[in-house]
Write a protein that holds these residues in place. Structure first.
Motif, PDB file in Angstrom:
ATOM      1  N   PHE A 148      49.892  33.299  30.227  1.00 49.71           N
ATOM      2  CA  PHE A 148      48.427  33.396  30.532  1.00 49.71           C
ATOM      3  C   PHE A 148      47.733  33.653  29.125  1.00 49.71           C
ATOM      4  CE2 PHE A 148      49.439  34.751  34.688  1.00 49.71           C
ATOM      5  CZ  PHE A 148      48.776  33.754  35.631  1.00 49.71           C
ATOM      6  N   THR A 149      46.563  33.226  28.962  1.00 51.17           N
ATOM      7  CA  THR A 149      45.767  33.684  27.833  1.00 51.17           C
ATOM      8  C   THR A 149      45.608  35.098  27.653  1.00 51.17           C
ATOM      9  OG1 THR A 149      43.464  33.390  28.875  1.00 51.17           O
ATOM     10  CG2 THR A 149      44.418  31.405  27.791  1.00 51.17           C
ATOM     11  N   LEU A 150      45.179  35.774  26.583  1.00 50.11           N
ATOM     12  CA  LEU A 150      45.035  36.970  26.291  1.00 50.11           C
ATOM     13  C   LEU A 150      43.894  37.468  27.388  1.00 50.11           C
ATOM     14  CD1 LEU A 150      45.597  39.741  25.019  1.00 50.11           C
ATOM     15  CD2 LEU A 150      43.934  39.027  23.080  1.00 50.11           C
ATOM     16  N   SER A 151      42.778  36.649  27.575  1.00 46.60           N
ATOM     17  CA  SER A 151      41.731  37.127  28.423  1.00 46.60           C
ATOM     18  C   SER A 151      42.217  37.148  29.870  1.00 46.60           C
ATOM     19  CB  SER A 151      40.538  36.248  28.319  1.00 46.60           C
ATOM     20  OG  SER A 151      40.773  35.037  28.755  1.00 46.60           O
ATOM     21  N   PHE A 156      44.152  41.093  34.564  1.00 46.35           N
ATOM     22  CA  PHE A 156      45.380  41.689  35.249  1.00 46.35           C
ATOM     23  C   PHE A 156      45.350  43.057  34.824  1.00 46.35           C
ATOM     24  CE2 PHE A 156      46.779  37.013  35.861  1.00 46.35           C
ATOM     25  CZ  PHE A 156      46.777  37.070  37.374  1.00 46.35           C
ATOM     26  N   LEU A 157      45.676  43.398  33.657  1.00 49.62           N
ATOM     27  CA  LEU A 157      45.997  44.550  32.922  1.00 49.62           C
ATOM     28  C   LEU A 157      44.811  45.493  33.397  1.00 49.62           C
ATOM     29  CD1 LEU A 157      47.260  43.612  29.526  1.00 49.62           C
ATOM     30  CD2 LEU A 157      48.384  45.036  31.318  1.00 49.62           C
ATOM     31  N   GLU A 158      43.747  45.106  33.492  1.00 47.37           N
ATOM     32  CA  GLU A 158      42.223  46.014  33.694  1.00 47.37           C
ATOM     33  C   GLU A 158      42.485  46.350  35.196  1.00 47.37           C
ATOM     34  OE1 GLU A 158      37.399  46.408  32.985  1.00 47.37           O
ATOM     35  OE2 GLU A 158      38.336  44.291  32.911  1.00 47.37           O
ATOM     36  N   TYR A 159      42.849  45.324  36.090  1.00 47.24           N
ATOM     37  CA  TYR A 159      42.896  45.316  37.448  1.00 47.24           C
ATOM     38  C   TYR A 159      43.731  46.708  37.720  1.00 47.24           C
ATOM     39  CZ  TYR A 159      43.516  44.122  42.508  1.00 47.24           C
ATOM     40  OH  TYR A 159      43.405  43.876  43.688  1.00 47.24           O
ATOM     41  N   ILE A 160      44.816  46.675  37.342  1.00 50.70           N
ATOM     42  CA  ILE A 160      45.867  47.830  37.395  1.00 50.70           C
ATOM     43  C   ILE A 160      45.485  48.775  36.803  1.00 50.70           C
ATOM     44  CG2 ILE A 160      48.374  48.443  37.193  1.00 50.70           C
ATOM     45  CD1 ILE A 160      48.060  46.101  39.219  1.00 50.70           C
ATOM     46  N   ALA A 161      45.196  49.149  35.611  1.00 51.44           N
ATOM     47  CA  ALA A 161      44.862  50.191  34.651  1.00 51.44           C
ATOM     48  C   ALA A 161      43.555  51.021  35.609  1.00 51.44           C
ATOM     49  CB  ALA A 161      44.440  49.851  33.340  1.00 51.44           C
ATOM     50  N   THR A 162      42.682  50.287  35.943  1.00 50.34           N
ATOM     51  CA  THR A 162      41.420  51.023  36.644  1.00 50.34           C
ATOM     52  C   THR A 162      41.788  51.876  37.861  1.00 50.34           C
ATOM     53  OG1 THR A 162      40.681  49.174  37.673  1.00 50.34           O
ATOM     54  CG2 THR A 162      39.789  49.572  35.528  1.00 50.34           C
ATOM     55  N   ALA A 163      42.908  51.601  38.390  1.00 54.94           N
ATOM     56  CA  ALA A 163      43.388  52.181  39.597  1.00 54.94           C
ATOM     57  C   ALA A 163      43.636  53.684  39.480  1.00 54.94           C
ATOM     58  CB  ALA A 163      44.659  51.516  40.296  1.00 54.94           C
ATOM     59  N   LYS A 164      42.855  54.467  40.092  1.00 60.81           N
ATOM     60  CA  LYS A 164      42.950  55.908  39.823  1.00 60.81           C
ATOM     61  C   LYS A 164      44.448  56.760  40.533  1.00 60.81           C
ATOM     62  CE  LYS A 164      38.340  56.815  39.227  1.00 60.81           C
ATOM     63  NZ  LYS A 164      37.186  56.422  40.068  1.00 60.81           N
ATOM     64  N   GLN A 165      45.003  56.047  41.454  1.00 59.82           N
ATOM     65  CA  GLN A 165      46.090  56.657  42.283  1.00 59.82           C
ATOM     66  C   GLN A 165      47.197  55.427  42.010  1.00 59.82           C
ATOM     67  OE1 GLN A 165      45.530  57.863  46.166  1.00 59.82           O
ATOM     68  NE2 GLN A 165      43.552  58.920  45.437  1.00 59.82           N
ATOM     69  N   GLU A 182      52.716  32.311  40.247  1.00 56.77           N
ATOM     70  CA  GLU A 182      52.043  30.735  40.605  1.00 56.77           C
ATOM     71  C   GLU A 182      51.242  30.276  39.341  1.00 56.77           C
ATOM     72  OE1 GLU A 182      49.801  31.185  44.135  1.00 56.77           O
ATOM     73  OE2 GLU A 182      51.420  31.977  45.542  1.00 56.77           O
ATOM     74  N   GLY A 183      50.765  30.919  38.305  1.00 52.81           N
ATOM     75  CA  GLY A 183      50.190  30.566  37.305  1.00 52.81           C
ATOM     76  C   GLY A 183      48.790  30.897  37.679  1.00 52.81           C
ATOM     77  N   ARG A 184      48.300  31.655  38.573  1.00 54.96           N
ATOM     78  CA  ARG A 184      47.052  31.709  38.821  1.00 54.96           C
ATOM     79  C   ARG A 184      46.403  33.040  38.334  1.00 54.96           C
ATOM     80  NH1 ARG A 184      45.385  31.293  44.649  1.00 54.96           N
ATOM     81  NH2 ARG A 184      47.330  32.364  44.906  1.00 54.96           N
ATOM     82  N   GLY A 185      45.319  33.070  37.493  1.00 55.16           N
ATOM     83  CA  GLY A 185      44.543  33.887  37.106  1.00 55.16           C
ATOM     84  C   GLY A 185      43.940  34.811  38.138  1.00 55.16           C
ATOM     85  N   LEU A 186      43.760  36.129  37.836  1.00 56.20           N
ATOM     86  CA  LEU A 186      43.146  36.875  38.744  1.00 56.20           C
ATOM     87  C   LEU A 186      41.609  36.488  39.573  1.00 56.20           C
ATOM     88  CD1 LEU A 186      43.331  39.808  40.294  1.00 56.20           C
ATOM     89  CD2 LEU A 186      42.186  40.767  38.331  1.00 56.20           C
TER      90      LEU A 186
END
Length: 192
Positions: A148-151, A156-165, A182-186
């Motif tokens: 995937f591109t950096l963006s 994905f990284l932000e989606y996981i990192a923003t979870a509090k628990q 599957e190569g699909r972006g979030l």
């Protein structure tokens, strides 16, 4: 067939905008419509735009930060956010001096020819120890993620990192793992 949306703010100050367009017609700039607004380009690069707002009409220079602004007329419409764009606002046609407008426009053209532009800031990878650990455990997942591109990686990284628990991180990971493989972006489903 859907109707093309236009920037309705151009409905304000119609006569004044036509006057500015007549001045700009004497230059080498090409008039076009972008984002529903009036934009002038040089060799396909955005140089300036016109717009009518409730209290003023304006010329905005996409790389106005490089203009000398000898008259002190340029403003940053969104201080702290807008880096290069500068506006020249008018509240009445009598304040438009064709010679001064052309001076600024010709300087903007010269700056465009010289390649003066604000370079976009280099995006950095968001840190997320949880996702990094998951990628380290699964080579196929890591390989797909690195495709995937950096963006898109950052989405994905932000989606996981923003979870509090941690349990939320785990459930989010279960949700995104098939997308990554599957190569699909979030957020691909929202993009056209």
């Amino acid at each position: 067939m859907s109707e093309q949306k236009t920037w309705n703010r151009n409905a304000f100050w119609q006569q004044e905008l036509e006057g500015l367009k007549a001045i700009l017609a004497t230059t080498e700039l090409v008039e076009t419509t972008k984002w529903g607004g009036i934009v002038y380009t040089l060799n396909g690069k955005n140089v300036l735009g016109l717009g009518g707002f409730k209290n003023y009409f304006t010329i905005w220079f996409f790389n106005g930060v490089f203009l000398k602004d000898e008259l002190g007329v340029l403003v940053n419409a969104n201080e702290g956010v807008t880096k290069g764009l500068r506006q020249w606002r008018f509240t009445r046609w009598e304040d438009v001096n064709e010679k001064n407008v052309l001076h600024y426009v010709n300087e903007a053209i010269a700056n465009e020819r010289a390649g003066l532009a604000i370079k976009p800031e280099k995006k950095v990878r968001i840190e997320c120890a949880f996702l990094d650990a998951e990628l380290a455990k699964d080579a196929a997942l890591r390989t797909a993620f690195e495709g995937f591109t950096l963006s898109k990686q950052n989405e994905f990284l932000e989606y996981i990192a923003t979870a509090k628990q941690e349990k939320t991180q785990v459930s989010r990971m279960e949700k995104i793992k098939p997308l990554i493989l599957e190569g699909r972006g979030l957020n691909d489903r929202y993009r056209k």
